[in-house]
Motif scaffolding. Structure first.
Motif, PDB file in Angstrom:
ATOM      1  N   TRP A 336       0.830  -1.205   0.000  1.00 25.71           N
ATOM      2  CA  TRP A 336       0.000   0.000   0.000  1.00 25.71           C
ATOM      3  C   TRP A 336       0.858   1.246   0.000  1.00 25.71           C
ATOM      4  O   TRP A 336       1.751   1.391   0.824  1.00 25.71           O
ATOM      5  N   ASP A 337       0.573   2.120  -0.961  1.00 29.00           N
ATOM      6  CA  ASP A 337       1.161   3.455  -0.920  1.00 29.00           C
ATOM      7  C   ASP A 337       0.021   4.454  -1.117  1.00 29.00           C
ATOM      8  O   ASP A 337      -1.154   4.061  -1.153  1.00 29.00           O
ATOM      9  N   MET A 338       0.338   5.715  -1.255  1.00 27.42           N
ATOM     10  CA  MET A 338      -0.726   6.728  -1.311  1.00 27.42           C
ATOM     11  C   MET A 338      -1.656   6.501  -2.510  1.00 27.42           C
ATOM     12  O   MET A 338      -2.864   6.647  -2.409  1.00 27.42           O
ATOM     13  N   ARG A 341      -3.775   3.267  -1.877  1.00 27.96           N
ATOM     14  CA  ARG A 341      -4.694   3.515  -0.755  1.00 27.96           C
ATOM     15  C   ARG A 341      -5.885   4.358  -1.197  1.00 27.96           C
ATOM     16  O   ARG A 341      -7.035   4.036  -0.909  1.00 27.96           O
ATOM     17  N   ASP A 407       6.258   6.814   0.850  1.00 24.46           N
ATOM     18  CA  ASP A 407       5.501   8.040   1.103  1.00 24.46           C
ATOM     19  C   ASP A 407       5.939   8.653   2.419  1.00 24.46           C
ATOM     20  O   ASP A 407       6.083   7.939   3.417  1.00 24.46           O
ATOM     21  N   ASP A 411       2.178  12.574   4.408  1.00 25.30           N
ATOM     22  CA  ASP A 411       1.197  12.125   3.415  1.00 25.30           C
ATOM     23  C   ASP A 411       0.315  11.029   3.990  1.00 25.30           C
ATOM     24  O   ASP A 411      -0.901  11.013   3.787  1.00 25.30           O
ATOM     25  N   ARG A 412       0.950  10.092   4.714  1.00 26.46           N
ATOM     26  CA  ARG A 412       0.165   9.004   5.310  1.00 26.46           C
ATOM     27  C   ARG A 412      -0.794   9.562   6.357  1.00 26.46           C
ATOM     28  O   ARG A 412      -1.948   9.145   6.445  1.00 26.46           O
ATOM     29  N   TRP A 416      -5.178   9.549   6.445  1.00 20.44           N
ATOM     30  CA  TRP A 416      -6.092   9.209   7.539  1.00 20.44           C
ATOM     31  C   TRP A 416      -6.944  10.420   7.931  1.00 20.44           C
ATOM     32  O   TRP A 416      -8.122  10.272   8.266  1.00 20.44           O
TER      33      TRP A 416
END
Lengths: 496, 178
Positions: A336-338, A341, A407, A411-412, A416
């Motif tokens: 999973w990356d941006m 996701r 990322d 960014d993560r 959220w």
């Protein structure tokens, strides 16, 4: 039969025109989000801009968001479709130029001419303001919308030309030979099928929209040219519903194209997929009476049709596209990356937003919930969590500097914040709708204000997250045009 | 109350969708290289999901069509003769031919507009919508309703109609026969 083997597809960089679309999207989206926040703050009694200012912002927010959703969706569709059919860069750029001109006309009409007749411009309100705006202000607004619509019409005509030239007609491009005959595995790819559906419905919707705008412009200067308000309303909602829905059907192409790259699994146009897109082509056009369920004078059979199609329309979204996203991700080893996701989240947003939407399309429910905040509640769910997530997922995919690039934490965190902010924001709308809070009210009753305050806090969170997404895209703009491998494939997998 | 049911149902369905996504997410880590058997199994589950959706959505879709609020198909509800009230919307006020209504006796609101589109939304004493219809120039929509509960009801505009749209409010009282 369609084969299950994944054939690695090259990651094409975006053309300058597509990047211009995306930069315009980022700027307008942020501005319109701020306009939305100001509206919620006004209802929350945390600022004081007055009813006039509120309805100006409401008009700009509605028109701006619908228009920019179209620009964003068109960018995604054009980028991927151009890999299967020869599209015109000139027309692409021409559409953006007309969009900018149209937006300037709309902004001038609202902020100079004080037009605040809402983006839905329901006849005869634009020409009947009790002196609050001039005939010219209304003409500039409707003229601006007409210019924007003409740009999109030209773009769709060019796409229609390219599809017909490349695939021999809409029926073939929708995969009808494979749908109604033997599936030889040669059906057009999902991008072509989706683009064809969008082109068919949008061409009709844009002509209907342009027609009612032209009729209302004539009526503005020659009132003896009478218009039936119910017909006008039906035409406006037909255009509006199809156009805004088409933006999601354009943007979902990002999911069809990008998730297979991440999971190294194919997303094929099999019979079920083709059937669902053919059904969606018809349903998107014939569902529009669900906007007129409280117009008792509208033909009853059409109202019942709107009710029934509202239910049927959920099946392709849930059982084909939504379920398809779950299938392709399930035990895929995806990292999973941006980009991945946001694209995965977008399918949840679309599917989840369809739930309160079809329920509101039930005639008996609409009887007590029409034009309450339930309505923006459901469409913000599939636009904010669905469409906008698709667009930012596409931006992250394009801007990814290298296959294994990580990322940053911010960014993560923004992802959220966006998820929590959007869920809180739309649930505040839906709850207020349950409490019968009317939509499009500059001032709310004291007992409604707490919902507005909660929504405002979540809106701030959304805007903060969006700022991070936009800043990252601008920062990575140089990578977005390059032909390099972007999607992160599973660990240990052989990369072609 | 219908709104309560709708809210609970929507939340439940959205959570059901959310569980599906969460499940796929949690099971996304370990790769199953051969997609074909997984796909076959998933298609079988999808067929079941399809029929579940048909049953889950099809039943309320049909049942909710039985009693529609439209004049031509709505059966006479409540006892006694019908009370008729003419309601006309103007920017930004309502004109009602009467402001007292007898409880438990059917009412027919004949709703129209003198200028632009308005929405004739009836709020009960707890400020919850109990019925609505559009008010449109040149068209008279008939809204039939029987009020069981006595009290002061509000009519609020539910279609955007310009600057004072939110102030377009009128009242009527539902009570026993005087």
């Amino acid at each position: 039969m369609a084969k299950n083997t994944y054939l690695p597809a090259p990651d094409h960089g975006a053309k300058t025109g597509v990047l211009a679309y995306l930069l315009t999207t980022a700027a307008v989206l942020l501005l319109m989000m701020v306009a939305g926040l100001l509206m919620r703050l006004e209802q929350a009694q945390m600022i004081s801009i007055g009813a006039n200012g509120f309805y100006q912002l409401m008009t700009v927010h509605g028109a701006g968001m619908v228009g920019i959703a179209g620009i964003a969706g068109a960018a995604i569709m054009w980028h991927f479709l151009n890999q299967y059919a020869a599209l015109s860069v000139r027309v692409l750029v021409g559409n953006l130029a007309l969009f900018v001109i149209g937006v300037a006309m709309v902004l001038g009409s609202v902020f100079v001419g004080n037009f605040h007749g809402a983006w839905t411009f329901l006849f005869p309100l634009p020409g009947n303001s009790l002196g609050l705006w001039s005939r010219e202000a209304a003409a500039w607004f409707m003229g601006g919308m007409l210019v924007i619509g003409t740009g999109f019409l030209l773009l769709q005509l060019d796409i229609a030309r390219a599809i017909i030239a490349g695939y021999g007609g809409f029926a073939r491009a929708l995969g009808w030979p494979q749908l109604f005959g033997r599936d030889d595995g040669q059906a057009p790819p999902p991008t072509v099928v989706a683009s064809t559906m969008v082109t068919i419905v949008n061409l009709i919707a844009l002509v209907v929209g342009a027609s009612i705008l032209a009729m209302m412009l004539v009526n503005l200067y020659h009132p003896e040219f009478a218009i039936d308000p119910l017909l006008a309303k039906a035409m406006i909602y037909f255009f509006g519903h199809v156009f805004i829905n088409a933006t999601i059907y354009m943007a979902v192409i990002a999911v069809y194209e990008i998730l297979p790259r991440y999971t190294r699994r194919p997303w094929k146009s099999n019979k079920v997929f083709l059937a669902s897109w053919t059904c969606s082509t018809l349903m998107v056009m014939f569902i529009f009476p669900h906007h007129l369920l409280m117009d008792f004078g509208f033909p009853k059979w059409m109202l019942v049709m709107g009710h029934v199609i509202g239910y049927l329309n959920t099946v392709p979204i849930l059982a084909v596209t939504g379920y398809g996203a779950l299938m392709i991700v399930f035990r895929s080893g995806i990292r999973w990356d941006m980009g991945s996701r946001l694209l995965f989240l977008s399918m949840f947003g679309w599917a989840a937003g369809a739930m309160p939407a079809f329920i509101d399309g039930t005639i008996r429910v609409n009887y007590v919930m029409h034009n309450t905040l339930w309505v923006p509640g459901h469409f913000h769910t599939y636009l904010l969590l669905g469409l906008v997530s698709m667009v930012f997922g596409f931006m992250y995919y394009l801007g990814k500097p290298a296959r294994q690039a990580r990322d940053p934490f911010i960014d993560r965190a923004a992802f959220w914040a966006y998820l929590v902010g959007s869920l809180g924001f739309v649930l505040a709308f839906l709850y207020a709708g349950k409490e019968s809070v009317a939509r499009r009210y500059a001032e709310h009753l004291p007992q409604w204000v707490p919902y507005d305050r909660v929504a405002s806090y979540f809106a701030v969170l959304i805007i903060a997250a969006t700022l991070v997404f936009v800043a990252r895209f601008i920062g990575h703009l140089a990578h977005a045009g390059g032909h390099h491998t972007r999607a992160t494939v599973p660990f240990g997998a052989v990369v072609a | 109350m219908l709104q309560q049911i709708v809210w609970a149902l929507s939340l439940a369905l959205m959570m059901f969708v959310g569980f599906g996504w969460a499940y796929a997410l949690l099971k996304s880590g370990r790769r199953e290289e051969d997609y074909t058997p997984l796909q076959k199994r998933a298609y079988r589950i999808r067929t079941r999901l399809f029929w579940l959706l048909v049953a889950l959505f099809g039943t309320p879709m049909v049942l909710t069509l039985i009693d529609l609020p439209y004049d031509a198909v709505r059966p006479a509800i409540g006892a006694g003769s019908v009370q008729e009230i003419r309601a006309t919307g103007y920017m930004w006020r309502w004109e009602l031919s009467a402001d007292r209504i007898e409880a438990r006796r059917p009412v027919e609101f004949r709703v129209t507009s003198g200028d632009v589109n308005h929405g004739f939304g009836i709020y009960d004493p707890d400020m919850k919508i109990v019925a609505q219809v559009q008010a449109m120039p040149g068209i008279t929509n008939t809204l039939r309703h029987t009020f069981d509960r006595e009290g002061v009801y509000k009519i609020m505009c539910l279609e955007y109609c310009g600057l004072a749209h939110h102030n377009m409010v009128a009242e009527f009282t539902v009570g026993t026969r005087s």
